[in-house]
Design an enzyme around this catalytic site. Structure first.
Site, PDB file in Angstrom:
ATOM      1  CD  GLU A   6       2.792   5.671  -4.049  1.00 21.66           C
ATOM      2  OE1 GLU A   6       1.962   6.017  -5.153  1.00 21.66           O
ATOM      3  OE2 GLU A   6       2.218   6.021  -2.771  1.00 21.66           O
ATOM      4  CE  LYS A  61      -2.547   5.180  -4.589  1.00 20.51           C
ATOM      5  NZ  LYS A  61      -2.358   6.778  -4.251  1.00 20.51           N
ATOM      6  CG  ASP A  81      -5.358   7.200  -2.446  1.00 19.32           C
ATOM      7  OD1 ASP A  81      -6.445   7.642  -1.655  1.00 19.32           O
ATOM      8  OD2 ASP A  81      -4.327   7.709  -2.827  1.00 19.32           O
ATOM      9  CE  LYS A 140      -7.253  15.243  -5.856  1.00 20.78           C
ATOM     10  NZ  LYS A 140      -5.809  15.669  -5.790  1.00 20.78           N
ATOM     11  CE  LYS A 164       1.762  10.482  -5.036  1.00 20.82           C
ATOM     12  NZ  LYS A 164       1.807   8.676  -4.554  1.00 20.82           N
ATOM     13  CG  PHE A 202      -5.091   2.606  14.436  1.00 17.46           C
ATOM     14  CD1 PHE A 202      -5.182   1.178  14.167  1.00 17.46           C
ATOM     15  CD2 PHE A 202      -6.339   3.218  14.125  1.00 17.46           C
ATOM     16  CE1 PHE A 202      -6.136   0.363  14.237  1.00 17.46           C
ATOM     17  CE2 PHE A 202      -7.530   2.252  13.906  1.00 17.46           C
ATOM     18  CZ  PHE A 202      -7.455   1.232  14.060  1.00 17.46           C
ATOM     19  CD  GLU A 260       0.298  16.264   2.581  1.00 16.84           C
ATOM     20  OE1 GLU A 260      -0.685  17.400   2.558  1.00 16.84           O
ATOM     21  OE2 GLU A 260       0.704  15.744   1.494  1.00 16.84           O
ATOM     22  CG  HIS A 276       1.088  17.760  -3.463  1.00 21.38           C
ATOM     23  ND1 HIS A 276       1.087  18.439  -2.431  1.00 21.38           N
ATOM     24  CD2 HIS A 276       0.688  16.593  -3.188  1.00 21.38           C
ATOM     25  CE1 HIS A 276       0.758  17.540  -1.376  1.00 21.38           C
ATOM     26  NE2 HIS A 276       0.608  16.462  -1.959  1.00 21.38           N
ATOM     27  CG  HIS A 284       2.591  11.454  -0.542  1.00 21.51           C
ATOM     28  ND1 HIS A 284       3.034  11.736  -1.967  1.00 21.51           N
ATOM     29  CD2 HIS A 284       1.899  12.388  -0.148  1.00 21.51           C
ATOM     30  CE1 HIS A 284       1.708  12.827  -2.111  1.00 21.51           C
ATOM     31  NE2 HIS A 284       1.352  13.186  -0.998  1.00 21.51           N
TER      32      HIS A 284
END
Length: 451
Positions: free
Chosen positions: A142, A145, A179, A212, A221, A239, A254, A329, A345
Protein backbone atom coordinates in the site's frame (compact mmCIF):
# COMPACT_ATOMS: atom_id res chain seq x y z
CA UNK A 1 -35.91 9.89 -28.25
CA UNK A 2 -37.96 9.86 -31.44
CA UNK A 3 -36.30 10.57 -34.76
CA UNK A 4 -38.09 13.92 -35.24
CA UNK A 5 -38.66 15.14 -31.67
CA UNK A 6 -38.42 18.76 -30.55
CA UNK A 7 -36.43 20.18 -27.65
CA UNK A 8 -37.72 23.18 -25.76
CA UNK A 9 -34.74 25.29 -24.68
CA UNK A 10 -35.71 28.70 -25.86
CA UNK A 11 -35.66 27.64 -29.51
CA UNK A 12 -37.44 24.82 -31.29
CA UNK A 13 -34.72 22.52 -32.62
CA UNK A 14 -35.56 19.51 -34.71
CA UNK A 15 -33.65 16.43 -33.60
CA UNK A 16 -32.96 13.69 -36.11
CA UNK A 17 -31.96 10.18 -35.00
CA UNK A 18 -29.47 8.31 -37.16
CA UNK A 19 -28.54 4.66 -36.99
CA UNK A 20 -25.10 3.52 -38.12
CA UNK A 21 -24.65 0.74 -40.68
CA UNK A 22 -21.38 -0.91 -41.74
CA UNK A 23 -21.03 -2.00 -45.37
CA UNK A 24 -18.14 -2.04 -47.86
CA UNK A 25 -15.56 -1.24 -45.17
CA UNK A 26 -17.23 1.96 -44.02
CA UNK A 27 -19.90 3.18 -41.62
CA UNK A 28 -22.76 5.36 -42.83
CA UNK A 29 -25.74 7.05 -41.22
CA UNK A 30 -29.32 6.08 -41.90
CA UNK A 31 -32.37 7.74 -40.43
CA UNK A 32 -34.23 5.74 -37.84
CA UNK A 33 -37.27 5.37 -40.08
CA UNK A 34 -35.25 3.83 -42.90
CA UNK A 35 -36.78 0.46 -43.74
CA UNK A 36 -33.87 -0.98 -45.73
CA UNK A 37 -30.81 -1.98 -43.74
CA UNK A 38 -28.00 -3.59 -45.73
CA UNK A 39 -24.98 -4.39 -43.61
CA UNK A 40 -24.07 -4.56 -39.94
CA UNK A 41 -26.22 -2.39 -37.69
CA UNK A 42 -24.45 -0.77 -34.72
CA UNK A 43 -26.02 -0.23 -31.31
CA UNK A 44 -24.60 3.30 -31.44
CA UNK A 45 -26.73 6.24 -32.56
CA UNK A 46 -26.16 9.84 -33.53
CA UNK A 47 -28.70 12.55 -32.80
CA UNK A 48 -28.39 15.73 -34.85
CA UNK A 49 -30.01 19.06 -34.11
CA UNK A 50 -29.65 22.53 -35.59
CA UNK A 51 -30.08 25.94 -34.04
CA UNK A 52 -29.20 29.50 -34.91
CA UNK A 53 -25.72 28.88 -33.49
CA UNK A 54 -24.96 25.82 -35.58
CA UNK A 55 -25.28 22.02 -35.51
CA UNK A 56 -25.06 19.78 -32.43
CA UNK A 57 -24.33 16.07 -32.67
CA UNK A 58 -25.08 13.85 -29.66
CA UNK A 59 -23.39 10.45 -29.77
CA UNK A 60 -24.84 7.52 -27.84
CA UNK A 61 -22.37 4.63 -27.97
CA UNK A 62 -23.09 1.69 -25.66
CA UNK A 63 -19.98 0.03 -24.27
CA UNK A 64 -20.23 -3.59 -23.18
CA UNK A 65 -17.50 -5.39 -21.25
CA UNK A 66 -17.51 -9.15 -20.92
CA UNK A 67 -15.25 -10.76 -18.34
CA UNK A 68 -15.07 -14.13 -16.66
CA UNK A 69 -14.60 -14.98 -12.98
CA UNK A 70 -13.40 -18.57 -12.85
CA UNK A 71 -12.88 -20.71 -9.78
CA UNK A 72 -10.22 -23.27 -10.62
CA UNK A 73 -7.74 -25.71 -9.12
CA UNK A 74 -4.10 -26.46 -9.94
CA UNK A 75 -3.77 -23.23 -11.91
CA UNK A 76 0.02 -23.59 -12.22
CA UNK A 77 -0.13 -27.24 -13.32
CA UNK A 78 1.33 -27.40 -16.84
CA UNK A 79 -1.55 -29.61 -17.98
CA UNK A 80 -4.08 -26.90 -17.03
CA UNK A 81 -5.03 -24.55 -19.89
CA UNK A 82 -6.79 -21.98 -17.70
CA UNK A 83 -3.89 -19.56 -17.21
CA UNK A 84 -3.33 -19.37 -20.98
CA UNK A 85 -6.85 -19.67 -22.37
CA UNK A 86 -9.32 -19.32 -19.50
CA UNK A 87 -10.25 -15.81 -20.62
CA UNK A 88 -11.47 -17.05 -24.00
CA UNK A 89 -15.09 -18.20 -24.22
CA UNK A 90 -15.42 -18.22 -28.01
CA UNK A 91 -14.57 -21.71 -29.39
CA UNK A 92 -13.64 -20.29 -32.80
CA UNK A 93 -11.21 -17.82 -31.27
CA UNK A 94 -9.70 -20.56 -29.13
CA UNK A 95 -9.26 -22.86 -32.11
CA UNK A 96 -7.57 -20.09 -34.08
CA UNK A 97 -5.06 -19.51 -31.29
CA UNK A 98 -4.31 -23.23 -30.99
CA UNK A 99 -3.72 -23.47 -34.74
CA UNK A 100 -1.47 -20.41 -34.85
CA UNK A 101 2.20 -21.31 -35.22
CA UNK A 102 3.31 -18.01 -33.68
CA UNK A 103 5.01 -18.39 -30.30
CA UNK A 104 2.74 -17.10 -27.53
CA UNK A 105 4.02 -14.38 -25.22
CA UNK A 106 2.93 -13.50 -21.70
CA UNK A 107 4.00 -10.60 -19.51
CA UNK A 108 3.51 -11.30 -15.80
CA UNK A 109 3.52 -8.77 -12.97
CA UNK A 110 3.91 -10.55 -9.65
CA UNK A 111 4.19 -9.35 -6.07
CA UNK A 112 7.72 -9.82 -4.71
CA UNK A 113 6.63 -12.00 -1.80
CA UNK A 114 4.41 -14.11 -4.06
CA UNK A 115 7.32 -14.44 -6.48
CA UNK A 116 9.49 -15.90 -3.71
CA UNK A 117 6.77 -18.48 -3.04
CA UNK A 118 5.45 -19.26 -6.53
CA UNK A 119 7.72 -17.56 -9.08
CA UNK A 120 9.56 -20.75 -10.00
CA UNK A 121 6.22 -22.54 -10.57
CA UNK A 122 5.00 -19.72 -12.81
CA UNK A 123 8.22 -19.89 -14.85
CA UNK A 124 8.03 -23.70 -15.06
CA UNK A 125 4.44 -23.48 -16.30
CA UNK A 126 5.29 -21.19 -19.21
CA UNK A 127 8.44 -23.15 -20.09
CA UNK A 128 6.45 -26.37 -20.22
CA UNK A 129 3.87 -24.72 -22.49
CA UNK A 130 6.49 -23.26 -24.84
CA UNK A 131 5.50 -19.68 -24.03
CA UNK A 132 7.91 -16.74 -24.25
CA UNK A 133 7.48 -14.91 -20.95
CA UNK A 134 8.71 -12.06 -18.80
CA UNK A 135 8.12 -12.06 -15.03
CA UNK A 136 8.35 -8.69 -13.30
CA UNK A 137 8.46 -8.91 -9.48
CA UNK A 138 7.44 -5.67 -7.75
CA UNK A 139 7.05 -4.53 -4.12
CA UNK A 140 3.28 -4.06 -4.38
CA UNK A 141 2.49 -2.73 -0.92
CA UNK A 142 0.00 0.00 0.00
CA UNK A 143 2.90 2.37 0.71
CA UNK A 144 4.23 1.82 -2.84
CA UNK A 145 0.87 2.00 -4.59
CA UNK A 146 1.75 4.86 -6.91
CA UNK A 147 2.24 5.89 -10.53
CA UNK A 148 5.93 5.07 -10.12
CA UNK A 149 5.14 1.34 -10.21
CA UNK A 150 2.62 1.83 -13.02
CA UNK A 151 5.31 3.55 -15.10
CA UNK A 152 7.77 0.74 -14.31
CA UNK A 153 5.28 -1.83 -15.63
CA UNK A 154 4.63 0.19 -18.77
CA UNK A 155 8.34 0.55 -19.50
CA UNK A 156 8.92 -3.19 -19.15
CA UNK A 157 5.84 -4.10 -21.22
CA UNK A 158 7.04 -1.79 -23.97
CA UNK A 159 10.50 -3.42 -23.99
CA UNK A 160 9.05 -6.93 -24.02
CA UNK A 161 6.44 -6.29 -26.67
CA UNK A 162 3.01 -7.93 -26.69
CA UNK A 163 0.05 -8.24 -29.02
CA UNK A 164 -2.53 -6.08 -27.27
CA UNK A 165 -5.39 -8.18 -28.63
CA UNK A 166 -4.26 -11.75 -27.97
CA UNK A 167 -1.57 -11.57 -25.28
CA UNK A 168 -3.07 -10.32 -22.03
CA UNK A 169 -0.91 -9.03 -19.21
CA UNK A 170 -1.16 -11.26 -16.13
CA UNK A 171 -1.19 -9.90 -12.56
CA UNK A 172 -0.44 -12.35 -9.74
CA UNK A 173 -0.68 -11.06 -6.19
CA UNK A 174 -2.88 -9.21 -3.74
CA UNK A 175 -5.22 -6.32 -4.33
CA UNK A 176 -2.47 -3.71 -4.68
CA UNK A 177 -0.73 -5.73 -7.39
CA UNK A 178 -4.02 -6.29 -9.24
CA UNK A 179 -4.97 -2.60 -9.02
CA UNK A 180 -1.60 -1.30 -10.22
CA UNK A 181 -1.32 -3.77 -13.08
CA UNK A 182 -4.90 -3.11 -14.14
CA UNK A 183 -4.23 0.61 -14.33
CA UNK A 184 -1.07 0.02 -16.37
CA UNK A 185 -2.98 -2.24 -18.76
CA UNK A 186 -5.76 0.34 -19.15
CA UNK A 187 -3.16 2.93 -20.16
CA UNK A 188 -0.97 0.86 -22.47
CA UNK A 189 -2.15 1.53 -26.00
CA UNK A 190 -5.31 2.90 -24.36
CA UNK A 191 -6.53 -0.53 -23.29
CA UNK A 192 -4.67 -3.82 -23.20
CA UNK A 193 -6.44 -6.92 -21.85
CA UNK A 194 -5.23 -8.24 -18.53
CA UNK A 195 -5.90 -11.20 -16.24
CA UNK A 196 -6.12 -11.14 -12.46
CA UNK A 197 -4.81 -14.01 -10.35
CA UNK A 198 -5.49 -13.11 -6.69
CA UNK A 199 -3.27 -14.67 -4.03
CA UNK A 200 -4.90 -13.10 -0.96
CA UNK A 201 -8.39 -13.69 0.37
CA UNK A 202 -9.20 -9.97 0.18
CA UNK A 203 -8.30 -9.88 -3.51
CA UNK A 204 -10.08 -13.19 -4.15
CA UNK A 205 -13.37 -11.82 -2.78
CA UNK A 206 -13.14 -8.16 -3.67
CA UNK A 207 -10.44 -6.71 -5.96
CA UNK A 208 -10.45 -9.52 -8.51
CA UNK A 209 -14.16 -9.52 -9.36
CA UNK A 210 -14.77 -5.82 -10.12
CA UNK A 211 -13.64 -3.27 -12.70
CA UNK A 212 -11.69 -0.78 -10.61
CA UNK A 213 -7.99 -0.11 -11.04
CA UNK A 214 -6.04 2.57 -9.24
CA UNK A 215 -3.16 4.01 -7.25
CA UNK A 216 -2.86 6.34 -4.28
CA UNK A 217 -2.19 10.00 -5.00
CA UNK A 218 -1.76 13.16 -2.90
CA UNK A 219 -1.98 10.99 0.23
CA UNK A 220 -5.47 9.89 -0.82
CA UNK A 221 -6.41 6.26 -1.35
CA UNK A 222 -7.03 5.27 -5.00
CA UNK A 223 -7.31 8.89 -6.12
CA UNK A 224 -6.14 7.96 -9.64
CA UNK A 225 -7.65 5.04 -11.52
CA UNK A 226 -9.96 3.69 -14.17
CA UNK A 227 -12.91 1.37 -14.63
CA UNK A 228 -11.52 -1.36 -16.84
CA UNK A 229 -12.36 -4.95 -15.83
CA UNK A 230 -9.96 -7.80 -16.55
CA UNK A 231 -10.79 -10.23 -19.32
CA UNK A 232 -10.72 -12.86 -16.58
CA UNK A 233 -10.16 -13.36 -12.87
CA UNK A 234 -8.75 -16.79 -12.12
CA UNK A 235 -9.46 -17.89 -8.55
CA UNK A 236 -7.37 -20.70 -7.10
CA UNK A 237 -7.75 -20.82 -3.32
CA UNK A 238 -4.67 -23.02 -2.88
CA UNK A 239 -2.67 -19.76 -2.91
CA UNK A 240 -4.23 -19.03 0.48
CA UNK A 241 -2.22 -21.90 2.03
CA UNK A 242 0.83 -19.66 2.31
CA UNK A 243 -1.08 -16.55 3.41
CA UNK A 244 -0.39 -15.35 6.98
CA UNK A 245 -3.30 -15.73 9.36
CA UNK A 246 -3.73 -11.97 9.72
CA UNK A 247 -4.27 -11.66 5.97
CA UNK A 248 -6.91 -14.39 6.03
CA UNK A 249 -8.71 -12.42 8.73
CA UNK A 250 -8.23 -9.27 6.67
CA UNK A 251 -10.07 -10.81 3.71
CA UNK A 252 -12.89 -12.09 5.86
CA UNK A 253 -13.87 -8.47 6.57
CA UNK A 254 -15.06 -8.11 2.97
CA UNK A 255 -17.00 -11.37 3.26
CA UNK A 256 -18.64 -10.08 6.43
CA UNK A 257 -19.46 -6.83 4.65
CA UNK A 258 -21.50 -8.63 2.01
CA UNK A 259 -23.12 -10.83 4.68
CA UNK A 260 -24.26 -7.83 6.72
CA UNK A 261 -25.52 -5.94 3.70
CA UNK A 262 -27.52 -8.63 1.92
CA UNK A 263 -27.13 -12.26 2.98
CA UNK A 264 -28.20 -13.50 6.41
CA UNK A 265 -27.21 -17.10 5.59
CA UNK A 266 -23.65 -15.96 4.87
CA UNK A 267 -23.56 -14.05 8.16
CA UNK A 268 -24.77 -17.09 10.11
CA UNK A 269 -22.21 -19.24 8.29
CA UNK A 270 -19.39 -16.88 9.28
CA UNK A 271 -20.81 -16.64 12.79
CA UNK A 272 -20.80 -20.43 13.19
CA UNK A 273 -17.84 -21.57 11.07
CA UNK A 274 -15.75 -18.43 10.68
CA UNK A 275 -13.21 -19.35 13.31
CA UNK A 276 -12.49 -22.68 11.66
CA UNK A 277 -12.28 -21.07 8.22
CA UNK A 278 -9.69 -18.70 9.66
CA UNK A 279 -7.75 -21.55 11.25
CA UNK A 280 -7.79 -23.68 8.07
CA UNK A 281 -7.16 -20.86 5.56
CA UNK A 282 -10.28 -21.99 3.65
CA UNK A 283 -8.58 -25.20 2.55
CA UNK A 284 -10.43 -28.42 1.75
CA UNK A 285 -9.93 -31.31 4.16
CA UNK A 286 -9.37 -33.97 1.52
CA UNK A 287 -9.50 -36.86 3.99
CA UNK A 288 -13.02 -35.89 5.05
CA UNK A 289 -14.78 -34.81 1.83
CA UNK A 290 -18.19 -34.51 3.49
CA UNK A 291 -16.93 -32.46 6.40
CA UNK A 292 -19.13 -29.49 7.28
CA UNK A 293 -16.12 -27.18 7.42
CA UNK A 294 -15.18 -28.06 3.84
CA UNK A 295 -18.67 -27.15 2.73
CA UNK A 296 -18.48 -23.92 4.71
CA UNK A 297 -15.27 -22.90 2.92
CA UNK A 298 -16.71 -23.45 -0.55
CA UNK A 299 -20.12 -22.02 0.26
CA UNK A 300 -18.89 -18.88 2.01
CA UNK A 301 -16.54 -18.03 -0.86
CA UNK A 302 -19.21 -18.65 -3.48
CA UNK A 303 -21.82 -16.57 -1.67
CA UNK A 304 -19.34 -13.75 -1.14
CA UNK A 305 -18.46 -13.61 -4.83
CA UNK A 306 -22.05 -13.97 -6.01
CA UNK A 307 -23.33 -11.18 -3.78
CA UNK A 308 -20.42 -8.95 -4.81
CA UNK A 309 -21.09 -9.56 -8.51
CA UNK A 310 -24.81 -8.90 -8.02
CA UNK A 311 -23.96 -5.42 -6.76
CA UNK A 312 -21.10 -4.64 -9.15
CA UNK A 313 -22.31 -5.95 -12.52
CA UNK A 314 -25.29 -3.57 -12.99
CA UNK A 315 -23.23 -0.57 -11.83
CA UNK A 316 -19.72 -1.32 -13.08
CA UNK A 317 -18.85 2.33 -13.69
CA UNK A 318 -20.56 3.56 -10.53
CA UNK A 319 -23.03 5.73 -12.42
CA UNK A 320 -25.27 5.15 -9.41
CA UNK A 321 -23.47 6.35 -6.28
CA UNK A 322 -25.91 4.55 -3.96
CA UNK A 323 -23.84 1.42 -3.38
CA UNK A 324 -24.24 -1.16 -0.63
CA UNK A 325 -20.64 -2.28 -1.27
CA UNK A 326 -19.51 1.07 0.14
CA UNK A 327 -20.37 -0.18 3.62
CA UNK A 328 -17.18 0.07 5.63
CA UNK A 329 -15.68 2.54 3.14
CA UNK A 330 -16.78 5.93 4.50
CA UNK A 331 -14.28 6.29 7.36
CA UNK A 332 -11.77 3.56 6.48
CA UNK A 333 -9.95 5.33 3.58
CA UNK A 334 -9.02 8.27 5.83
CA UNK A 335 -8.10 5.99 8.74
CA UNK A 336 -6.06 3.59 6.62
CA UNK A 337 -4.00 6.35 4.98
CA UNK A 338 -3.51 8.22 8.28
CA UNK A 339 -1.70 5.36 10.02
CA UNK A 340 -0.34 3.45 7.02
CA UNK A 341 0.93 0.69 7.25
CA UNK A 342 -0.41 -0.08 10.75
CA UNK A 343 -3.77 -1.35 9.47
CA UNK A 344 -4.49 -3.66 6.57
CA UNK A 345 -7.34 -2.62 4.28
CA UNK A 346 -9.84 -5.15 5.61
CA UNK A 347 -8.99 -4.21 9.19
CA UNK A 348 -9.70 -0.54 8.50
CA UNK A 349 -12.93 -1.52 6.75
CA UNK A 350 -14.01 -3.59 9.74
CA UNK A 351 -13.38 -0.74 12.18
CA UNK A 352 -15.57 1.42 9.95
CA UNK A 353 -18.26 -1.29 9.85
CA UNK A 354 -18.17 -1.77 13.61
CA UNK A 355 -18.78 1.94 14.14
CA UNK A 356 -21.59 1.97 11.56
CA UNK A 357 -23.23 -0.92 13.41
CA UNK A 358 -23.40 1.42 16.41
CA UNK A 359 -24.87 4.14 14.19
CA UNK A 360 -27.50 1.67 12.93
CA UNK A 361 -28.29 0.68 16.51
CA UNK A 362 -28.52 4.32 17.58
CA UNK A 363 -31.04 4.91 14.79
CA UNK A 364 -33.11 1.92 15.89
CA UNK A 365 -32.36 -0.29 12.89
CA UNK A 366 -30.53 -3.00 14.87
CA UNK A 367 -31.48 -4.49 18.21
CA UNK A 368 -28.99 -4.70 21.06
CA UNK A 369 -28.75 -8.46 20.47
CA UNK A 370 -28.08 -8.04 16.73
CA UNK A 371 -25.38 -5.48 17.49
CA UNK A 372 -23.80 -7.84 20.00
CA UNK A 373 -23.83 -10.77 17.58
CA UNK A 374 -22.13 -8.74 14.87
CA UNK A 375 -19.37 -7.47 17.15
CA UNK A 376 -18.78 -10.96 18.59
CA UNK A 377 -18.55 -12.37 15.06
CA UNK A 378 -15.99 -9.72 14.13
CA UNK A 379 -13.88 -10.53 17.16
CA UNK A 380 -14.07 -14.27 16.42
CA UNK A 381 -12.58 -13.50 13.00
CA UNK A 382 -9.67 -11.69 14.71
CA UNK A 383 -10.85 -8.37 13.25
CA UNK A 384 -10.37 -5.08 15.12
CA UNK A 385 -13.60 -3.34 16.13
CA UNK A 386 -12.10 -0.07 17.42
CA UNK A 387 -8.92 1.99 17.04
CA UNK A 388 -7.63 4.94 19.03
CA UNK A 389 -6.71 6.82 15.84
CA UNK A 390 -10.32 6.65 14.65
CA UNK A 391 -11.23 9.87 16.43
CA UNK A 392 -14.50 11.78 16.23
CA UNK A 393 -12.70 14.49 14.23
CA UNK A 394 -11.61 11.86 11.70
CA UNK A 395 -15.14 10.45 11.51
CA UNK A 396 -16.70 13.86 10.90
CA UNK A 397 -14.01 14.80 8.37
CA UNK A 398 -14.62 11.53 6.49
CA UNK A 399 -18.36 12.20 6.40
CA UNK A 400 -17.71 15.72 5.07
CA UNK A 401 -15.50 14.26 2.34
CA UNK A 402 -18.22 11.76 1.52
CA UNK A 403 -20.73 14.58 1.03
CA UNK A 404 -18.26 16.48 -1.15
CA UNK A 405 -17.58 13.57 -3.49
CA UNK A 406 -21.02 11.95 -3.58
CA UNK A 407 -23.13 14.66 -5.13
CA UNK A 408 -23.88 16.38 -1.84
CA UNK A 409 -25.61 13.34 -0.37
CA UNK A 410 -24.25 11.11 2.38
CA UNK A 411 -25.28 7.80 0.79
CA UNK A 412 -24.52 5.90 4.00
CA UNK A 413 -25.17 2.14 3.81
CA UNK A 414 -26.47 0.85 7.13
CA UNK A 415 -27.68 -2.60 8.19
CA UNK A 416 -31.39 -2.64 9.02
CA UNK A 417 -31.35 -6.28 10.15
CA UNK A 418 -28.93 -9.20 9.88
CA UNK A 419 -28.39 -9.57 6.13
CA UNK A 420 -30.45 -6.53 5.12
CA UNK A 421 -29.47 -2.92 4.49
CA UNK A 422 -30.49 0.39 2.96
CA UNK A 423 -28.80 3.62 1.87
CA UNK A 424 -29.49 6.63 4.12
CA UNK A 425 -28.97 10.35 3.55
CA UNK A 426 -30.55 11.63 6.74
CA UNK A 427 -28.19 10.57 9.54
CA UNK A 428 -27.79 13.59 11.81
CA UNK A 429 -24.41 14.63 13.19
CA UNK A 430 -25.82 14.35 16.71
CA UNK A 431 -26.65 10.67 16.03
CA UNK A 432 -23.11 10.07 14.79
CA UNK A 433 -21.68 11.70 17.92
CA UNK A 434 -23.91 9.69 20.26
CA UNK A 435 -23.03 6.45 18.47
CA UNK A 436 -19.34 7.35 18.62
CA UNK A 437 -19.45 7.86 22.38
CA UNK A 438 -21.19 4.52 22.98
CA UNK A 439 -18.80 2.79 20.58
CA UNK A 440 -15.77 4.11 22.43
CA UNK A 441 -17.25 3.43 25.88
CA UNK A 442 -18.01 -0.20 25.03
CA UNK A 443 -15.10 -1.18 22.78
CA UNK A 444 -11.96 0.83 23.57
CA UNK A 445 -11.19 -0.94 26.86
CA UNK A 446 -11.27 -4.40 25.26
CA UNK A 447 -9.57 -3.55 21.99
CA UNK A 448 -5.86 -3.58 21.23
CA UNK A 449 -4.23 -2.33 18.09
CA UNK A 450 -3.16 -5.07 15.60
CA UNK A 451 0.50 -5.92 15.87
Amino acid sequence: MSHTSKISDGACDHVTEFRLVHADCTWSRQTADSERIEGQLSDAKIYESASEDGVTWTVVSPIVFTYRVIQCERLLDASNDTLLFGHISNPTELQALNNNSKVMKRFVVIDETVNDLYGSQVAAYFKARGVMYKILPLPTTEENKSMTLVTKILEEVHKFGIDRRTEPIIAIGGGVCLDITGLAASLYRRRTPYIRVPTTLLAYIDASVGAKTGVNFANCKNKLGSYIPPVAALLDRSFLCTLPRRHISNGMAEMLKMALMKHRQLFELLEKEGRHLLDSSFQTLSKIPENVHTDAASLSMRLSIETMLEELAPNLWEDDLDRLVDFGHIISPELEMKILPALLHGEAVNIDMAFMVYVAHERGFLTEEEKRRIIVCMRNLDLPVWHSDCTLDLVLKSIAERLKHSGGRLRMPLPTALGKARIFNDTEESTVCQAFKKWCDEQCETTMKPE
